[in-house]
Design a protein around this motif. Sequence first.
Motif, short mmCIF file in Angstrom:
data_model
loop_
_atom_site.label_atom_id
_atom_site.label_comp_id
_atom_site.label_asym_id
_atom_site.label_seq_id
_atom_site.Cartn_x
_atom_site.Cartn_y
_atom_site.Cartn_z
N MET A 107 91.46 53.90 53.50
CA MET A 107 91.51 52.59 52.85
C MET A 107 90.79 52.63 51.50
SD MET A 107 92.92 49.64 53.38
CE MET A 107 93.14 49.34 55.14
N GLN A 108 89.71 53.37 51.41
CA GLN A 108 89.00 53.51 50.12
C GLN A 108 89.91 54.23 49.12
OE1 GLN A 108 85.63 55.51 52.01
NE2 GLN A 108 84.28 53.79 51.50
N GLU A 109 90.56 55.30 49.60
CA GLU A 109 91.46 56.05 48.73
C GLU A 109 92.59 55.16 48.22
OE1 GLU A 109 91.68 60.72 50.08
OE2 GLU A 109 93.12 59.29 50.91
N SER A 110 93.11 54.36 49.13
CA SER A 110 94.26 53.53 48.78
C SER A 110 93.87 52.45 47.75
CB SER A 110 94.84 52.89 50.04
OG SER A 110 96.11 52.32 49.78
N PHE A 111 92.68 51.88 47.89
CA PHE A 111 92.22 50.91 46.88
C PHE A 111 92.09 51.59 45.52
CE2 PHE A 111 90.78 46.58 48.27
CZ PHE A 111 91.34 46.60 49.54
N LEU A 112 91.60 52.83 45.52
CA LEU A 112 91.51 53.58 44.25
C LEU A 112 92.91 53.78 43.68
CD1 LEU A 112 89.03 56.56 44.84
CD2 LEU A 112 88.91 54.82 43.02
N HIS A 113 93.80 54.28 44.52
CA HIS A 113 95.14 54.62 44.08
C HIS A 113 95.88 53.39 43.54
CE1 HIS A 113 98.98 56.59 43.94
NE2 HIS A 113 99.50 55.55 44.58
N HIS A 114 95.71 52.24 44.23
CA HIS A 114 96.46 51.04 43.84
C HIS A 114 95.68 50.16 42.87
CE1 HIS A 114 99.94 51.37 46.52
NE2 HIS A 114 99.11 51.93 47.37
N GLN B 209 99.96 50.01 52.33
CA GLN B 209 100.20 51.45 52.39
C GLN B 209 99.47 52.09 53.57
OE1 GLN B 209 100.02 53.93 48.84
NE2 GLN B 209 98.98 55.50 50.07
N VAL B 210 98.21 51.76 53.74
CA VAL B 210 97.46 52.36 54.85
C VAL B 210 98.03 51.86 56.18
CG1 VAL B 210 95.19 52.63 55.91
CG2 VAL B 210 95.39 52.51 53.42
N GLY B 211 98.39 50.59 56.21
CA GLY B 211 98.90 50.01 57.46
C GLY B 211 100.22 50.63 57.87
N THR B 212 101.04 51.00 56.92
CA THR B 212 102.37 51.50 57.28
C THR B 212 102.42 53.03 57.33
OG1 THR B 212 103.02 51.27 54.96
CG2 THR B 212 103.65 49.48 56.44
N THR B 213 101.57 53.71 56.56
CA THR B 213 101.65 55.18 56.55
C THR B 213 100.41 55.85 57.13
OG1 THR B 213 100.58 55.50 54.40
CG2 THR B 213 102.94 55.04 54.37
N GLY B 214 99.33 55.10 57.28
CA GLY B 214 98.08 55.70 57.76
C GLY B 214 97.38 56.50 56.67
N LYS B 215 98.00 56.60 55.51
CA LYS B 215 97.43 57.44 54.45
C LYS B 215 96.96 56.61 53.25
CE LYS B 215 100.02 61.66 55.34
NZ LYS B 215 101.21 61.18 56.07
N GLY B 216 95.95 57.12 52.57
CA GLY B 216 95.44 56.44 51.40
C GLY B 216 96.05 56.97 50.12
N ALA B 217 96.03 58.31 49.98
CA ALA B 217 96.59 58.92 48.78
C ALA B 217 98.09 59.08 48.95
CB ALA B 217 95.95 60.29 48.55
N VAL B 218 98.81 59.08 47.82
CA VAL B 218 100.27 59.23 47.94
C VAL B 218 100.66 60.68 47.66
CG1 VAL B 218 102.49 58.36 47.18
CG2 VAL B 218 100.49 56.89 47.10
#
Lengths: 171, 327
Positions: A85-92, A162-171
């Motif tokens: 989730m931290q990664e995803s906030f960075l990415h988005h 993104q995290v909710g649907t893929t489980g991943k933070g980075a793309v």
Amino acid sequence: MITLTVNGAEHKLDVDIRTTILDALRDHLGLTGSKKGCDHGQCGACTVLINGRRVNSCLTLAVMHEGDEITTIEGLGEPGNLHPMQESFLHHDGYQCGYCTPGQIVSAVGMLGEVKDGWPSHVTGDIAHGGADLSNEEISERMSGNLCRCSAYPNIVDAIRQVGTTGKGAV
Amino acid sequence: MKSFAYERASDPKAAAAIASRAHARFIAGGTNLLDLMKIQVETPETLVDITRLPLKEIAEADGGLSIGALVTNSDLAADERVRRDYEVLSRALLAGASGQLRNKATTGGNFLQRTRCSYFYETNARCNKREPGSGCDAMNGFNRILAILGTSDKCIASHPSDMAVAMRALDAEVETLKSDGSTRRLTLPELYRLPGDTPERDTNLEAGELITAVRLPKPLGGTHIYRKVRDRASYAFALVSVAAVIGVENGRMETIRLAFGGIGTMPWRDARVEEALIGEAPSAALFAKAADILLTEAKGHGENDFKIPLMRRVLPAVLREATGVAA
Ligand SMILES: Cc1cc2nc3c(=O)[nH]c(=O)nc-3n(C[C@H](O)[C@H](O)[C@H](O)COP(=O)(O)OP(=O)(O)OC[C@H]3O[C@@H](n4cnc5c(N)ncnc54)[C@H](O)[C@@H]3O)c2cc1C
Ligand code: SF4
Ligand code: FES
Ligand code: FES
């Protein structure tokens, strides 16, 4: 003297009986990731997980949580070893000033757990049967306890989806 | 916050006994009490922590449900039986507060949350509920969110709970334990008090009286709706709300339960409204009449005048949705 379990470690603290979890974290344990926005349950900046559930740490007393597992933003992940989730906030780019961000991230992690457990929300259509999807409407409603004064909401919703649907933070 | 003695109760009887001391309060989720303690509207000398008491079960009882006082608002809203048989209750809970708050807030505490009247919160203002005999600054002040029914010349505070409105529609009763060890059961009109001359007392509970459980009678079937109108789409208290359970058979309304939030000094219900609808064929004209009956004695205080025409539209809208009658 009270004993608090924070991010897996036990701490013995000599605190005034009035100390909230939020003040114990920030002022006694040096864990300043959890923010104090309002101190009245109105903003969500202080969100932590207690026994896996997201709560406002400003509205609960430290002395009431001896023996409970408290997880803060610092316990989710650290630089070099971020939580998805931290990664995803960075990415988005899910923030501007960043003040609400730790609360948003911890809340989002707790919220996805609630969705996984099949909890309905105010906008869920058929609550007698179905669980919930991760539509923008569902994410916004479930995250309404976290305010963002910079109004970074669209990117916050994208990061969470993104995290909710893929489980991943980075793309 | 004023300091206090903290006691963790080991069992319900001990909790009630400790809390019967002068200036003692139970603390459950703490989401209302701590909020008020921070601004010294509440200044208890003893806090009795009841969160570890075994009052966290939802069990089937007498064809209905028995809900422990410490069941959180989240757990209650997500319970499969509640979602299936008492949907209006799940809906009301989910319309209240936020995910974080619902994870802490308890069934007992939600019933007993205090008004959101801003003068009640402002210790420099005059408020009969906070300081009996001091006056009521809301009467001619900012009263947009306050009540239009059940008010007195001492206090016009609205009851803020969403959950309690659904509970009122469902004829819920609270079970309590007194400090002398005796127990009793109260309907919601028995639990809550109108402000009258003593607005400082929200309920008829005695000092140290612990809510242990809430009983729901057997399911009513029908269509369940909780309609909440508020200033933003989420995370805001109701301006007005309607909890409805409506069953239509052979073109007639055979089940009618209607309770109202935001308009009353307690979670509101009016037998005359239900009597006007029961057994009748649904129609727009009848729905308008029902709203008129509900609002017969309604009295605005300036800023909150709008609640009268608002409810006059919201109640018929809910009835139309429940029965499928067109506008
Ligand atoms: C920002 C914000 C927004 C909110 N929005 C809404 C909303 O939209 N709708 C809504 O309905 N509510 C809303 N709430 C209020 C929330 O629902 C209540 O604060 C909560 O339900 C209170 O429950 P608690 O367990 O935390 O009570 P506590 O704060 O622990 O206690 C409240 C009172 O009840 C007493 N008490 C508690 N348990 C018992 C018991 N078992 N027996 C006897 N006495 C008891 C306590 O002594 C205290 O006086 C909101 C709150 C906040 C802070
Ligand atoms: S309406 Fe009631 S709570 Fe509000 S100021 Fe008047 S007395 Fe106090
Ligand atoms: S600081 Fe806790 S909700 Fe705002
Ligand atoms: S990023 Fe600034 S408050 Fe949310």
